[in-house]
Design a protein around this motif. Structure first.
Motif, PDB file in Angstrom:
ATOM      1  N   GLY A 187       0.803  -1.223   0.000  1.00 37.83           N
ATOM      2  CA  GLY A 187       0.000   0.000   0.000  1.00 37.83           C
ATOM      3  C   GLY A 187       0.829   1.263   0.000  1.00 37.83           C
ATOM      4  N   ARG A 188       2.094   1.163  -0.375  1.00 34.20           N
ATOM      5  CA  ARG A 188       2.995   2.322  -0.409  1.00 34.20           C
ATOM      6  C   ARG A 188       3.004   2.899  -1.830  1.00 34.20           C
ATOM      7  NH1 ARG A 188       8.287  -0.067   2.569  1.00 34.20           N
ATOM      8  NH2 ARG A 188       9.051   2.050   2.180  1.00 34.20           N
ATOM      9  N   MET A 189       1.898   3.545  -2.150  1.00 36.46           N
ATOM     10  CA  MET A 189       1.681   3.994  -3.529  1.00 36.46           C
ATOM     11  C   MET A 189       2.628   5.110  -3.952  1.00 36.46           C
ATOM     12  SD  MET A 189      -0.415   1.798  -4.158  1.00 36.46           S
ATOM     13  CE  MET A 189      -1.650   0.736  -3.457  1.00 36.46           C
ATOM     14  N   ASP A 190       2.980   6.007  -3.075  1.00 36.85           N
ATOM     15  CA  ASP A 190       3.891   7.101  -3.433  1.00 36.85           C
ATOM     16  C   ASP A 190       5.254   6.550  -3.846  1.00 36.85           C
ATOM     17  OD1 ASP A 190       1.956   8.975  -2.945  1.00 36.85           O
ATOM     18  OD2 ASP A 190       2.610   9.387  -0.889  1.00 36.85           O
ATOM     19  N   GLU A 191       5.779   5.588  -3.081  1.00 36.66           N
ATOM     20  CA  GLU A 191       7.069   4.994  -3.422  1.00 36.66           C
ATOM     21  C   GLU A 191       6.973   4.226  -4.736  1.00 36.66           C
ATOM     22  OE1 GLU A 191       5.684   4.940  -0.433  1.00 36.66           O
ATOM     23  OE2 GLU A 191       7.161   4.836   1.192  1.00 36.66           O
ATOM     24  N   ALA A 192       5.845   3.522  -4.926  1.00 33.10           N
ATOM     25  CA  ALA A 192       5.666   2.775  -6.177  1.00 33.10           C
ATOM     26  C   ALA A 192       5.642   3.721  -7.376  1.00 33.10           C
ATOM     27  CB  ALA A 192       4.365   1.972  -6.106  1.00 33.10           C
ATOM     28  N   ARG A 193       4.979   4.864  -7.263  1.00 39.27           N
ATOM     29  CA  ARG A 193       4.895   5.834  -8.355  1.00 39.27           C
ATOM     30  C   ARG A 193       6.272   6.398  -8.698  1.00 39.27           C
ATOM     31  NH1 ARG A 193       2.355  10.227  -6.511  1.00 39.27           N
ATOM     32  NH2 ARG A 193       2.311  11.095  -8.627  1.00 39.27           N
ATOM     33  N   GLN A 194       7.057   6.690  -7.678  1.00 38.91           N
ATOM     34  CA  GLN A 194       8.389   7.256  -7.918  1.00 38.91           C
ATOM     35  C   GLN A 194       9.273   6.283  -8.691  1.00 38.91           C
ATOM     36  OE1 GLN A 194      10.008   8.407  -4.138  1.00 38.91           O
ATOM     37  NE2 GLN A 194       8.438   9.962  -3.770  1.00 38.91           N
ATOM     38  N   VAL A 195       9.200   4.996  -8.343  1.00 39.72           N
ATOM     39  CA  VAL A 195      10.007   4.006  -9.057  1.00 39.72           C
ATOM     40  C   VAL A 195       9.467   3.808 -10.477  1.00 39.72           C
ATOM     41  CG1 VAL A 195      10.861   1.631  -9.034  1.00 39.72           C
ATOM     42  CG2 VAL A 195      10.576   2.865  -6.879  1.00 39.72           C
ATOM     43  N   LEU A 196       8.130   3.832 -10.630  1.00 39.94           N
ATOM     44  CA  LEU A 196       7.519   3.665 -11.954  1.00 39.94           C
ATOM     45  C   LEU A 196       7.887   4.800 -12.915  1.00 39.94           C
ATOM     46  CD1 LEU A 196       3.916   2.279 -11.302  1.00 39.94           C
ATOM     47  CD2 LEU A 196       5.655   1.283 -12.805  1.00 39.94           C
ATOM     48  N   MET A 197       8.074   6.003 -12.398  1.00 35.66           N
ATOM     49  CA  MET A 197       8.409   7.163 -13.238  1.00 35.66           C
ATOM     50  C   MET A 197       9.686   6.931 -14.039  1.00 35.66           C
ATOM     51  SD  MET A 197       7.493  10.434 -10.822  1.00 35.66           S
ATOM     52  CE  MET A 197       5.810  10.758 -10.285  1.00 35.66           C
ATOM     53  N   LYS A 198      10.621   6.173 -13.468  1.00 35.11           N
ATOM     54  CA  LYS A 198      11.877   5.914 -14.168  1.00 35.11           C
ATOM     55  C   LYS A 198      11.616   5.077 -15.421  1.00 35.11           C
ATOM     56  CE  LYS A 198      14.817   6.287 -10.112  1.00 35.11           C
ATOM     57  NZ  LYS A 198      15.470   7.512 -10.612  1.00 35.11           N
ATOM     58  N   GLN A 199      10.681   4.146 -15.334  1.00 37.17           N
ATOM     59  CA  GLN A 199      10.328   3.333 -16.487  1.00 37.17           C
ATOM     60  C   GLN A 199       9.529   4.145 -17.499  1.00 37.17           C
ATOM     61  OE1 GLN A 199      10.859   0.451 -18.654  1.00 37.17           O
ATOM     62  NE2 GLN A 199      11.005  -0.443 -16.592  1.00 37.17           N
ATOM     63  N   ALA A 200       8.625   4.988 -16.993  1.00 38.48           N
ATOM     64  CA  ALA A 200       7.798   5.809 -17.881  1.00 38.48           C
ATOM     65  C   ALA A 200       8.648   6.769 -18.693  1.00 38.48           C
ATOM     66  CB  ALA A 200       6.762   6.573 -17.058  1.00 38.48           C
ATOM     67  N   ALA A 201       9.699   7.286 -18.091  1.00 34.49           N
ATOM     68  CA  ALA A 201      10.560   8.247 -18.782  1.00 34.49           C
ATOM     69  C   ALA A 201      11.295   7.609 -19.948  1.00 34.49           C
ATOM     70  CB  ALA A 201      11.551   8.845 -17.790  1.00 34.49           C
ATOM     71  N   LEU A 202      11.511   6.291 -19.874  1.00 36.80           N
ATOM     72  CA  LEU A 202      12.247   5.589 -20.933  1.00 36.80           C
ATOM     73  C   LEU A 202      11.332   5.054 -22.029  1.00 36.80           C
ATOM     74  CD1 LEU A 202      14.757   3.560 -18.703  1.00 36.80           C
ATOM     75  CD2 LEU A 202      15.208   5.658 -19.975  1.00 36.80           C
TER      76      LEU A 202
END
Length: 630
Positions: free
Chosen positions: A187-202
């Motif tokens: 349920g740690r959605m903020d941390e999950a979003r931050q890590v996902l952003m690295k993939q989205a940027a690529l």
């Protein structure tokens, strides 16, 4: 050969989880006989554990003792809301002590792996009991507390995330998606979003898909207990969000990206997908909390046991038997605190844990209906067992006293029995034990301790210490014996030892006649040394005429009178001189004493000198008393 002949089966080689020396970390070799005759005998090989000697674990005992004593001071008349806050705070203090010891053991050496694993389990159970029983969180808040509980005890996600994010190419790291999914599962959605952003940027082409998932993660409702939103309003909002996630899944919005689709299925609460990630969840109770988070976020405490049972059955292999820890946690989820305590006592064999947890639960009024058939309630029984174990340690026994003090029914009886078993290695330790007994008016124990110390001091020829202990014990017979030794030493050496003690006997000298004589005889020497000859003479004479001095010591007293008799100034009056003469004749007369008591070795020369000195003094006294001053 014996095993072969008896056709025995070695069925278990079981090491009890240790209680850190309280009942010893017993090493059990259990052998069951396969013979058809004679039942089922067991052979137990027991090896005592030395963990109680660990300074770190002693720190656990000492720190928890302070918390225990503070808990006993909470007043019953406080409002229940205030008491609940205090009880939660005390529970957290206990857990912080456990965690501090655990971290220190981890820091020192990997050798302490077993102790660390036990402390981890203990804190896990205690934390859950705090959430369910002490804090007693209602629906809505309950899930938030359970999420915190899981996050605290599943901290490897952060370590894995650091490894991923610090690598040269985080998105290509083999654990990248494990980290993202692990954050979502907790349920740690903020941390999950931050890590996902690295993939989205690529992946610019898939940016819309990542943005959609990001919005779902942002919009996921989290209940705020301190907010104005009611539980019903939250439930409606959560259901709308859940329907939106489900629509995305039905529309196959993430079909082109399996990882994002898995995350979406997790958000919708797909139990099959959750079970596919057993390695990331690692435990059935993590699975339970994740399942509740995405399917039943407003679960009520009364419903928790159903979800706990079903989650455990779904997660564990049907062929595997639940571990003791699983049974304990399940009992907690079923709100059966007595079963929790019972299972912990059996599985952990850990009196420290069950004693302190039960005490706290009892203060929370959660154990009032549970009494044992043999007299003591559950709280007192466990505290007595724990404190009795502490008494086996050379220094921790002092902590046990407070535990006994707070066991109103049998505490004093246990303390009286245990205090007598404390080895009195030094006078300092004996004084500690004595002070404890005196503060509690334990008269018999005080007398026993003093007698033991007095006899030990006498064996080592420490007469002053022996006399001091015998006086504290009020043991007249032993004080008489030691006084005799003092007098014998004086006769042999011509001087007293331990003058400070003898000079300050005070009223204690009345304990026995011989001790009284010792004190008064020393006072005679002090008066003589201060040249108070008249007072010294009166005291010396009174010791014989009042029969305070033993007859065997009369010759010594008469010899002590010689210097006073030879003084130029008349010290003894005519009447006093007659008294001395009578004492001398009484001592030397063969007819006045029974035969066994005659001193046949009296120095004739000394007697003649005494008689001559007495005659001279009598003449001087008569002349002085018969002279009329003009």
């Amino acid at each position: 050969n014996w095993l072969k002949n008896c056709d025995t089966t070695l069925f278990t080689f079981f090491c009890f989880l240790h209680p850190w020396g309280l009942c010893s970390n017993s090493f059990f070799l259990c052998i069951s006989s396969g013979l058809s005759t004679g039942g089922c005998p067991f052979v137990h090989e027991v090896r005592k554990d030395e963990d109680i000697c660990s300074p770190i674990l002693r720190k656990l005992f000492n720190e928890s003792h302070h918390i225990f004593v503070g808990l006993q001071g909470i007043r019953d008349d406080l409002p229940s809301k205030n008491k609940k806050t205090q009880f939660v705070s005390i529970s957290k203090n206990y857990r912080s002590v456990i965690r501090a010891c655990m971290e220190e053991l981890q820091r020192i050496s990997p050798v302490f792996f077993l102790q660390v694993s036990i402390l981890l389990a203990v804190e896990l159970i205690w934390n859950l009991c705090e959430v369910l029983f002490i804090d007693a969180a209602p629906a809505g808040s309950l899930l938030l507390h359970l999420l915190d509980w899981v996050r605290l005890h599943k901290a490897d996600v952060d370590e894995k995330a650091r490894d991923v994010l610090q690598s040269e190419s985080p998105t290509e790291h083999q654990a990248y998606w494990d980290v993202v999914i692990s954050y979502v599962l907790q349920g740690r959605m903020d941390e999950a979003r931050q890590v996902l952003m690295k993939q989205a940027a690529l992946q610019p082409a898939a940016r819309g898909m990542f943005k959609l998932l990001d919005n779902l993660l942002i919009k996921m409702p989290i209940f705020n207990p301190s907010g104005a939103q009611t539980l019903t309003e939250f439930d409606v909002k959560w259901r709308h969000w859940h329907e939106e996630v489900d629509r995305c899944l039905q529309d196959q919005s993430f079909a082109s990206n399996p990882h994002l689709e898995v995350i979406c299925k997790i958000l919708v609460g797909d139990e099959d997908v959750l079970l596919e990630h057993k390695e990331l969840l690692s435990t059935w109770y993590h699975f339970l909390v994740t399942r509740l988070l995405f399917s039943h976020p407003i679960v009520k405490p009364t419903e928790l046991h159903y979800y706990a049972q079903s989650s455990m059955h779904m997660f564990l292999d049907t062929r595997s038997v639940p571990e003791p820890l699983d049974s304990i946690l399940l009992a907690a989820f079923e709100f059966d605190i007595h079963q929790v305590i019972k299972d912990c006592s059996i599985a952990l064999n850990n009196w420290w844990f069950v004693a302190h947890l039960t005490d706290l639960m009892d203060h929370c009024k959660l154990l009032q209906s549970h009494n044992l058939h043999f007299g003591s309630n559950l709280r007192e029984f466990l505290l007595l067992e724990y404190a009795s174990g502490l008494f086996t340690h050379h220094s921790l026994w002092q902590l046990a006293v407070d535990y006994f003090d707070h066991c109103p029914e049998f505490g004093r009886v246990y303390l009286e029995l245990q205090i007598e078993r404390v080895p009195l290695d030094t006078e300092r330790k004996a004084l500690k034990v004595l002070r404890i007994c005196e503060q509690r008016q334990m008269t018999e124990q005080v007398r026993s301790i003093c007698k033991i110390m007095a006899k030990g001091a006498l064996r080592n020829n420490r007469l002053g210490s022996a006399l001091s202990w015998s006086i504290r014990a009020k043991d007249a017979a032993f004080a008489t014996l030691i006084s005799e030794r003092f007098l014998q030493d004086y006769c042999a050496n011509g001087a007293f030892s331990d003058l400070d003690l003898i000079d300050n006997l005070g009223s204690a000298m009345l304990l026995s006649d011989r001790l009284t004589f010792l004190g008064k005889y020393r006072e005679f020497h002090r008066l003589y040394g201060e040249k108070c000859f008249s007072d010294a003479a009166k005291l010396l004479l009174s010791l014989m005429t009042a029969k305070i001095a033993p007859r065997t010591f009369w010759m010594t007293l008469l010899t002590d009178a010689l210097p006073l008799l030879e003084q130029k100034e008349v010290i003894f009056s005519a009447d006093q001189t007659h008294e001395l003469m009578f004492c001398l004749e009484d001592l030397t007369s063969g007819n006045c004493l029974p035969k066994p008591d005659r001193d046949e070795d009296i120095d004739t020369t000394k007697i003649e000198i005494l008689r001559l000195a007495l005659a001279r003094n009598l003449a001087k006294a008569i002349v002085k008393e018969g002279t009329v001053e003009v």
